[in-house]
Design a protein around this motif. Structure first.
Motif, short mmCIF file in Angstrom:
data_model
loop_
_atom_site.label_atom_id
_atom_site.label_comp_id
_atom_site.label_asym_id
_atom_site.label_seq_id
_atom_site.Cartn_x
_atom_site.Cartn_y
_atom_site.Cartn_z
N GLY A 143 32.00 12.01 97.73
CA GLY A 143 31.33 11.13 98.69
C GLY A 143 30.86 9.80 98.14
N PRO A 144 30.04 9.77 97.08
CA PRO A 144 29.55 8.48 96.58
C PRO A 144 30.66 7.56 96.10
N LEU A 145 31.77 8.13 95.65
CA LEU A 145 32.89 7.31 95.17
C LEU A 145 33.63 6.66 96.33
N LEU A 146 33.49 7.22 97.52
CA LEU A 146 34.11 6.63 98.71
C LEU A 146 33.19 5.60 99.37
N THR A 147 31.89 5.81 99.30
CA THR A 147 30.96 4.94 100.04
C THR A 147 30.28 3.89 99.17
N ASP A 148 30.25 4.09 97.84
CA ASP A 148 29.51 3.19 96.96
C ASP A 148 30.44 2.66 95.87
N PRO A 149 30.95 1.45 96.00
CA PRO A 149 31.91 0.93 95.01
C PRO A 149 31.36 0.79 93.61
N ASP A 150 30.04 0.77 93.45
CA ASP A 150 29.45 0.63 92.12
C ASP A 150 29.34 1.95 91.38
N VAL A 151 29.61 3.07 92.06
CA VAL A 151 29.55 4.39 91.44
C VAL A 151 30.94 4.75 90.91
N HIS A 152 30.99 5.24 89.66
CA HIS A 152 32.28 5.55 89.04
C HIS A 152 32.41 7.00 88.60
N PHE A 153 31.29 7.73 88.49
CA PHE A 153 31.34 9.10 87.96
C PHE A 153 30.24 9.90 88.63
N VAL A 154 30.57 11.06 89.19
CA VAL A 154 29.61 11.86 89.95
C VAL A 154 29.68 13.33 89.52
N LYS A 155 28.52 13.88 89.16
CA LYS A 155 28.42 15.29 88.82
C LYS A 155 27.78 16.05 89.98
N ALA A 156 28.24 17.29 90.20
CA ALA A 156 27.55 18.17 91.13
C ALA A 156 26.31 18.74 90.46
N MET A 157 25.27 18.97 91.25
CA MET A 157 24.11 19.73 90.76
C MET A 157 23.87 20.86 91.75
N TYR A 158 23.32 21.96 91.23
CA TYR A 158 23.19 23.17 92.05
C TYR A 158 22.31 24.17 91.32
#
Length: 314
Positions: A143-158
């Motif tokens: 999601g953040p990589l599709l909506t936020d061009p400044d985000v390059h790497f996203v980890k899941a937390m749970y």
């Protein structure tokens, strides 16, 4: 905690519910971003099919966020490849990718090679041993990589329950990775699950990073991403509860050793000998030593590989 990290937590930590499927699909279409999902798999016939079915149904048919779903089989002795293919995934054996370079055992090796077997602008990695799998694990990290061009790497937390005990999973994280990150890379102290196997990144970043071939890959990629694009380009998303197969204490010890070695290499490259880890099992005549090499090899950034560069030109 650093004030910089506190600010980051308020700006770059989200819940999967913060972005609706409709918003994600609109952003994907507007940007023209393609998404690949990779499942590294070794003897996961019991779970891989269910994961593939959920992704195909929820994220390829109902809400088409995923363009490519690939299972990379790293030498399974069971029906992993057959089950994954029947469920609808494209299955590629690790050894078929870049055969010029002989493959070595390890999760990081599979993830590195997957860059040559996929084409998406965004690549999402999902472990193949998850139970009660939800599509949120993919849509959340993508999601953040599709909506936020400044985000390059996203980890899941749970949450990671261990049996009936809530929040008791992630033992290597709490005993090894979190202390290492807090002491040596305090900017990464805000990550809830730094070793989690569910994360996504822009291909343009992944192809520039070295990949530890074994269990150190998650820590290595996170640290190197920080140094390459900066903290503000990293993010995490809460996707709920992660249930999976837990390993025994000795396997966790080997994992911890590889992770520690990965950290060492980043702290003092070129000044370390090849390490080993000795563990003990009770045998017929008492405790018997078992010595294992610790994963030390790393693959270079994929952008350095001639076959990958040729594919981009072609």
């Amino acid at each position: 905690m650093l004030q910089e990290v506190e600010r980051w937590l308020s700006r770059r930590s989200w819940s999967v519910a913060d972005r609706s499927p409709e918003r994600l699909l609109a952003a994907k279409r507007a940007s023209g971003t393609s998404v690949s999902v990779v499942l590294p798999a070794l003897d996961e016939e019991a779970t891989v099919g269910g994961i593939v079915e959920v992704i195909r149904r929820e994220l390829m048919a109902r809400t088409p966020l995923v363009d490519e779903l690939v299972v990379i089989d790293s030498g399974s002795g069971d029906r992993t490849a057959e089950v994954a293919r029947k469920a609808g995934a494209r299955v590629v054996h690790r050894d078929e990718i870049l055969p010029r370079i002989p493959a070595v055992p390890g999760k990081g090796e599979v993830l590195w090679r997957s860059l040559l077997a996929t084409h998406g602008d965004v690549v999402a990695f999902v472990d193949a041993d998850l139970r009660e799998f939800s599509a949120d694990f993919v849509s959340g990290i993508v999601g953040p990589l599709l909506t936020d061009p400044d985000v390059h790497f996203v980890k899941a937390m749970y949450d990671r329950p261990l049996g009936a005990a809530a929040g008791q999973g992630g033992r290597v994280t709490e005993l090894m990775a979190r202390p290492l990150l807090n002491m040596h890379w305090p900017q990464l102290a805000g990550f809830v699950q730094p070793l989690g196997g569910e994360y996504a990144a822009r291909r343009s970043l992944l192809e520039r990073l070295p990949f530890p071939v074994g269990y150190g890959v998650e820590l290595g990629l996170l640290v190197d991403a920080l140094h390459t694009v900066g903290l503000d380009a990293l993010a995490q998303v809460d996707v709920g509860v992660r249930k999976h197969r837990h390993q025994d204490g000795q396997a966790l010890g080997r994992m911890a050793a590889a992770i520690y070695r990965t950290a060492q290499l980043r702290l003092a490259r070129g000044h370390l000998g090849r390490p080993e880890l000795t563990q003990f099992v009770r045998g017929e005549h008492g405790f018997e030593p078992r010595t294992y090499p610790v994963d030390t090899e790393e693959r270079p950034p994929m952008s350095d590989i001639a076959e990958y560069a040729h594919r981009r030109v072609a």
